[in-house]
Enzyme design. Sequence first.
Site, PDB file in Angstrom:
ATOM      1  N   GLY A  67     -18.107 -16.225  23.032  1.00  0.00           N
ATOM      2  CA  GLY A  67     -17.072 -15.279  22.627  1.00  0.00           C
ATOM      3  C   GLY A  67     -15.865 -16.038  22.110  1.00  0.00           C
ATOM      4  N   HIS A 127     -13.079 -10.813  29.321  1.00  0.00           N
ATOM      5  CA  HIS A 127     -12.459 -12.137  29.145  1.00  0.00           C
ATOM      6  C   HIS A 127     -11.721 -12.197  27.796  1.00  0.00           C
ATOM      7  CE1 HIS A 127     -12.755 -16.746  29.384  1.00  0.00           C
ATOM      8  NE2 HIS A 127     -12.464 -16.545  28.112  1.00  0.00           N
ATOM      9  N   GLU A 128     -12.365 -11.717  26.730  1.00  0.00           N
ATOM     10  CA  GLU A 128     -11.748 -11.761  25.396  1.00  0.00           C
ATOM     11  C   GLU A 128     -10.567 -10.796  25.296  1.00  0.00           C
ATOM     12  OE1 GLU A 128     -12.651 -14.185  23.951  1.00  0.00           O
ATOM     13  OE2 GLU A 128     -14.641 -14.476  24.776  1.00  0.00           O
ATOM     14  N   CYS A 170     -14.163 -21.219  29.251  1.00  0.00           N
ATOM     15  CA  CYS A 170     -13.284 -20.793  28.150  1.00  0.00           C
ATOM     16  C   CYS A 170     -13.122 -21.949  27.180  1.00  0.00           C
ATOM     17  CB  CYS A 170     -11.923 -20.372  28.701  1.00  0.00           C
ATOM     18  SG  CYS A 170     -10.790 -19.766  27.424  1.00  0.00           S
ATOM     19  N   LEU A 171     -13.276 -21.657  25.891  1.00  0.00           N
ATOM     20  CA  LEU A 171     -13.131 -22.705  24.875  1.00  0.00           C
ATOM     21  C   LEU A 171     -11.702 -23.245  24.836  1.00  0.00           C
ATOM     22  CD1 LEU A 171     -15.273 -21.124  22.004  1.00  0.00           C
ATOM     23  CD2 LEU A 171     -15.841 -23.166  23.351  1.00  0.00           C
ATOM     24  N   GLN A 213      -7.041 -17.270  20.367  1.00  0.00           N
ATOM     25  CA  GLN A 213      -7.440 -18.663  20.593  1.00  0.00           C
ATOM     26  C   GLN A 213      -7.374 -19.519  19.330  1.00  0.00           C
ATOM     27  OE1 GLN A 213     -11.137 -17.232  22.709  1.00  0.00           O
ATOM     28  NE2 GLN A 213     -10.809 -19.174  23.767  1.00  0.00           N
ATOM     29  N   HIS A 267      -7.519 -12.324  26.583  1.00  0.00           N
ATOM     30  CA  HIS A 267      -6.877 -13.224  25.604  1.00  0.00           C
ATOM     31  C   HIS A 267      -5.934 -12.449  24.681  1.00  0.00           C
ATOM     32  CE1 HIS A 267      -8.631 -17.180  26.247  1.00  0.00           C
ATOM     33  NE2 HIS A 267      -9.875 -16.734  26.156  1.00  0.00           N
TER      34      HIS A 267
HETATM   35  O1  GNR Z   1     -18.056 -19.545  25.822  1.00  0.00           O
HETATM   36  C1  GNR Z   1     -17.609 -18.847  26.739  1.00  0.00           C
HETATM   37  N1  GNR Z   1     -18.377 -18.621  27.820  1.00  0.00           N
HETATM   38  C2  GNR Z   1     -18.059 -17.720  28.799  1.00  0.00           C
HETATM   39  C3  GNR Z   1     -18.804 -17.765  29.981  1.00  0.00           C
HETATM   40  C4  GNR Z   1     -18.541 -16.865  30.976  1.00  0.00           C
HETATM   41  C5  GNR Z   1     -17.561 -15.906  30.824  1.00  0.00           C
HETATM   42  C6  GNR Z   1     -16.813 -15.858  29.660  1.00  0.00           C
HETATM   43  C7  GNR Z   1     -17.056 -16.747  28.658  1.00  0.00           C
HETATM   44  S1  GNR Z   1     -16.156 -16.663  27.180  1.00  0.00           S
HETATM   45  C8  GNR Z   1     -16.241 -18.304  26.641  1.00  0.00           C
HETATM   46  C9  GNR Z   1     -15.646 -18.464  25.257  1.00  0.00           C
HETATM   47  C10 GNR Z   1     -14.173 -18.149  25.297  1.00  0.00           C
HETATM   48  O2  GNR Z   1     -13.330 -18.906  25.666  1.00  0.00           O
HETATM   49  N2  GNR Z   1     -13.814 -16.958  24.927  1.00  0.00           N
HETATM   50  O3  GNR Z   1     -12.527 -16.613  24.977  1.00  0.00           O
HETATM   51 NI    NI Z   2     -11.669 -17.772  26.592  1.00  0.00          NI
END
Ligand code: GNR
Ligand code: NI
Length: 167
Positions: free
Chosen positions: A46, A135-136, A93-94, A51, A139
């Site tokens: 995601g 999660h997104e 999270c990236l 980001q 952000h």
């Molecule tokens: O790559 C991602 N893996 C992930 C694993 C578990 C729960 C959420 C995520 S999102 C993350 C990519 C990211 O930072 N998205 O904002």
């Molecule tokens: Ni993230």
Amino acid sequence: MATLKILIFPDPKLRTVAKPIKDVNDSIRKLAEDMLETMYSGEGIGLAGTQVDVHKRIIVIDVSNEKNDPLVLVNPVIKEVVNNENKAYSEGCLSVPGIYEELERPSAVEVSALDLDGKEFTFIAEDILSVVIQHEMDHLEGKMMVDFLSNLKREMIRKKMAKYKAT
Ligand code: GNR
Ligand code: NI
């Protein structure tokens, strides 16, 4: 197509609240493509506009094993928490590379969003898709998974990220 630079925690720009997209036009479609390329090249599942320092309400997701099922959500809204039971999931999270932490979130949510034609669609997200959407959407509000952790853990992660950035 182009890959975009991903902001790393604790970059204050990650705290920006994203603005609604008024018109789903070619520049938004191009942004979605670049975000997907950035997500795939970072091996993420995601990515939120926030980001990549684009503070518009757009997220891209692909939770398929084959990495061939891209999902783009413009102006996403959680209409309803379908299942009030929380479920724990180890999140990455990236913008916080190399850190994985178990978080609890509602296990299913009903989401509505615009697609790249500007058409509204609604669906129920469960399992990993539900986790990633929440999660997104955090952000887009300037919120990050580290905010759910203790001050001590967050401080440790801050130090790790300073080292990561130096490499
Ligand atoms: O790559 C991602 N893996 C992930 C694993 C578990 C729960 C959420 C995520 S999102 C993350 C990519 C990211 O930072 N998205 O904002
Ligand atoms: Ni993230």
